[in-house]
Design a protein around this motif. Structure first.
Motif, mmCIF file in Angstrom:
data_model
loop_
_atom_site.group_PDB
_atom_site.id
_atom_site.type_symbol
_atom_site.label_atom_id
_atom_site.label_comp_id
_atom_site.label_asym_id
_atom_site.label_seq_id
_atom_site.Cartn_x
_atom_site.Cartn_y
_atom_site.Cartn_z
ATOM 1 N N VAL A 195 -28.515 30.549 17.389
ATOM 2 C CA VAL A 195 -29.248 30.387 16.421
ATOM 3 C C VAL A 195 -29.706 32.045 15.524
ATOM 4 O O VAL A 195 -29.664 32.959 16.037
ATOM 5 C CB VAL A 195 -30.802 30.028 16.828
ATOM 6 N N ILE A 196 -30.064 31.578 14.372
ATOM 7 C CA ILE A 196 -29.614 32.877 12.939
ATOM 8 C C ILE A 196 -31.060 32.454 12.919
ATOM 9 O O ILE A 196 -32.254 31.376 12.451
ATOM 10 C CB ILE A 196 -29.050 32.232 12.171
ATOM 11 N N PHE A 197 -32.350 33.946 12.972
ATOM 12 C CA PHE A 197 -33.142 33.726 12.646
ATOM 13 C C PHE A 197 -33.266 33.829 10.950
ATOM 14 O O PHE A 197 -33.240 35.881 10.568
ATOM 15 C CB PHE A 197 -33.928 34.574 13.561
ATOM 16 N N VAL A 198 -34.061 33.644 10.380
ATOM 17 C CA VAL A 198 -34.284 33.916 8.972
ATOM 18 C C VAL A 198 -35.306 34.315 8.415
ATOM 19 O O VAL A 198 -36.748 33.774 8.573
ATOM 20 C CB VAL A 198 -33.539 32.965 7.991
ATOM 21 N N LEU B 94 -45.382 30.590 3.852
ATOM 22 C CA LEU B 94 -45.292 29.219 4.769
ATOM 23 C C LEU B 94 -44.431 28.359 5.121
ATOM 24 O O LEU B 94 -44.613 27.142 5.576
ATOM 25 C CB LEU B 94 -46.704 27.911 4.117
ATOM 26 N N LEU B 95 -43.545 29.196 5.346
ATOM 27 C CA LEU B 95 -41.956 28.540 5.863
ATOM 28 C C LEU B 95 -41.729 29.510 6.327
ATOM 29 O O LEU B 95 -41.182 30.008 6.896
ATOM 30 C CB LEU B 95 -41.024 27.965 4.805
ATOM 31 N N GLU B 96 -41.099 28.982 7.795
ATOM 32 C CA GLU B 96 -39.708 29.341 8.930
ATOM 33 C C GLU B 96 -38.742 28.177 8.572
ATOM 34 O O GLU B 96 -38.579 27.106 8.793
ATOM 35 C CB GLU B 96 -40.593 29.156 10.033
ATOM 36 N N VAL B 97 -37.346 29.169 8.853
ATOM 37 C CA VAL B 97 -36.565 28.559 8.437
ATOM 38 C C VAL B 97 -34.993 29.392 9.196
ATOM 39 O O VAL B 97 -36.010 30.257 9.567
ATOM 40 C CB VAL B 97 -35.281 28.066 7.587
ATOM 41 N N TYR B 98 -35.093 28.074 10.302
ATOM 42 C CA TYR B 98 -33.769 28.331 11.524
ATOM 43 C C TYR B 98 -33.008 27.547 11.578
ATOM 44 O O TYR B 98 -32.664 26.345 10.728
ATOM 45 C CB TYR B 98 -34.256 27.990 12.892
ATOM 46 N N ILE B 99 -31.037 28.416 11.408
ATOM 47 C CA ILE B 99 -29.928 28.043 11.604
ATOM 48 C C ILE B 99 -29.772 27.675 13.090
ATOM 49 O O ILE B 99 -29.483 28.707 12.899
ATOM 50 C CB ILE B 99 -29.069 28.836 10.233
ATOM 51 N N HIS B 100 -29.736 26.175 13.633
ATOM 52 C CA HIS B 100 -28.509 26.600 14.449
ATOM 53 C C HIS B 100 -27.460 26.098 14.648
ATOM 54 O O HIS B 100 -27.178 25.297 13.277
ATOM 55 C CB HIS B 100 -29.889 25.264 15.370
ATOM 56 N N THR B 101 -26.381 26.612 15.177
ATOM 57 C CA THR B 101 -25.115 26.662 14.779
ATOM 58 C C THR B 101 -24.645 24.835 16.645
ATOM 59 O O THR B 101 -24.873 25.767 16.991
ATOM 60 C CB THR B 101 -24.128 26.955 15.107
ATOM 61 N N ARG B 102 -23.963 24.748 15.806
ATOM 62 C CA ARG B 102 -22.709 24.026 16.793
ATOM 63 C C ARG B 102 -22.307 24.781 18.346
ATOM 64 O O ARG B 102 -21.818 23.966 18.584
ATOM 65 C CB ARG B 102 -21.244 22.662 16.280
ATOM 66 N N GLN B 103 -21.842 26.038 17.976
ATOM 67 C CA GLN B 103 -21.797 26.856 18.799
ATOM 68 C C GLN B 103 -23.089 27.115 19.913
ATOM 69 O O GLN B 103 -22.885 28.745 20.643
ATOM 70 C CB GLN B 103 -21.031 28.202 18.790
ATOM 71 N N ASP B 104 -23.891 26.895 19.287
ATOM 72 C CA ASP B 104 -25.406 26.622 20.158
ATOM 73 C C ASP B 104 -26.304 28.627 20.079
ATOM 74 O O ASP B 104 -25.659 29.383 20.648
ATOM 75 C CB ASP B 104 -25.155 26.876 21.154
#
Ligand SMILES: C[S@@+](CC[C@H](N)C(=O)[O-])C[C@H]1O[C@@H](n2cnc3c(N)ncnc32)[C@H](O)[C@@H]1O
Length: 227
Positions: free
Chosen positions: A95-98, A83-93
Motif C-alpha cells: 500500500v502506497i500512502f500519498v 479533504l481528500l485521502e488517496v491510497y494505492i493498493h497493489t496486486r502484491q499487497d
C-alpha cells in the motif's frame, strides 16, 4: 469536515520480476536507465515481449493507470482544500500512502523514476521525515479496517447496479470508495468481502481516473467546495 477516501485497489504496479529480468528487451531498457533490471517498474509499453512469459500478464505492468489517477486526484480542488485521502493498493499487497501535499507529477518518465525510488527505499524522498509517498506491506483488508478504521468499502464495479456519482459520493461520507487499478479481470476476493455497496456509475466502462474524478467532483459539490 469529513474527508473523502479513495483507494485504487489491485493496481498493476510492481518492479520487474526476477523471471523476466534477463530478457534482452528488459536488459536493454535497464542499460538505458542505468539501473539493474529488477529495480525498474514493470511497464507493458516497454516490456511487452518479455511479459509474454509472465503469469497473469493481462493484469500486470500498467503503472500509467496509477499515474493518471494520482495526477487527477492530487490536482482536484477537493485535495487542495485538504479533504481528500488517496491510497494505492497493489496486486502484491503493498500500500502506497500519498501525502496530500505532494505536487502532482506531470511527466510519466518522472513518475516512473519516483516509483523506482519508492520501491527501492520504501519512501520518497528516501531520507525525509515527512515523505511524499511511503510504501508498506499490507492487505486491502488491513488498510480499510485497521488504518482507515472503516467497516467496509464502496466498490466501483462494472458488474454492479447503476447509481449516480452524487449518490455514491453521499455514501462516501461513511465509507472509502474503491476503484480498480488493473486493466483486465476482477478485483481480488478481499475487495468483494469488504464491499458494503457495489455500484456502476455509467452504463459503459470508463477510464479509472475518470471514475475517481467523477466521485471527487460530486463530493466537492456536496461539501460546498465551490461555495
Ligand atoms: C477500466 S476498468 C477495467 C477492468 C474491467 N474489469 C475490465 O476487465 O475491462 C477499471 C476500473 O474502473 C472502474 N470503472 C470503470 N467503469 C466504471 C463505471 N462505469 N462505473 C463505475 N466504475 C467503473 C472500476 O472500478 C473498474 O475496476
Amino acid at each position: 469536515m469529513r474527508k473523502l477516501k479513495i483507494i485504487m485497489a489491485y493496481s498493476a504496479l510492481e518492479t520487474v520480476p526476477r523471471e523476466i529480468a534477463g530478457h534482452p528487451e528488459v536488459r536493454r531498457h535497464a542499460e538505458r536507465r542505468g539501473k539493474p533490471p529488477t529495480k525498474l517498474i514493470l511497464d507493458k509499453s516497454y516490456h511487452y515481449h518479455a511479459m509474454s512469459k509472465l503469469k497473469e500478464k493481462e493484469s500486470r505492468g500498467r503503472p500509467d493507470i496509477v499515474f493518471m489517477f494520482l495526477a487527477a486526484a492530487l490536482s482536484s480542488p477537493l485535495n487542495i482544500r485538504g479533504l481528500l485521502e488517496v491510497y494505492i493498493h497493489t496486486r502484491q499487497d503493498l500500500v502506497i500512502f500519498v501525502n496530500p501535499k505532494m505536487k502532482p507529477i506531470r511527466s510519466y518518465e518522472r513518475f516512473l523514476g519516483i516509483m523506482e525510488q519508492l520501491f527501492e527505499y520504501g519512501r520518497v524522498p528516501p531520507d525525509s521525515e515527512e515523505p511524499f509517498m511511503e510504501v508498506r506491506n499490507m492487505t486491502l483488508k488491513h488498510l480499510v479496517r485497521k488504518i482507515i478504521g472503516a467497516k467496509g468499502i464502496i466498490l466501483m464495479d462494472p458488474k454492479a447496479p447503476l447509481k449516480k456519482p452524487r449518490e455514491v459520493a453521499q455514501l462516501a461520507f461513511e465509507h472509502p470508495v474503491v476503484v480498480g487499478g488493473f486493466p483486465r479481470g476482477d478485483y481480488g476476493l478481499e475487495a468483494y468481502e469488504l464491499s458494503l455497496h457495489r455500484y456502476y456509475i455509467f452504463p459503459a466502462v470508463l477510464d479509472y481516473w475518470l471514475v475517481a474524478d467523477r466521485i471527487i467532483a460530486s463530493y466537492e459539490e456536496l461539501v460546498g467546495v465551490y461555495e
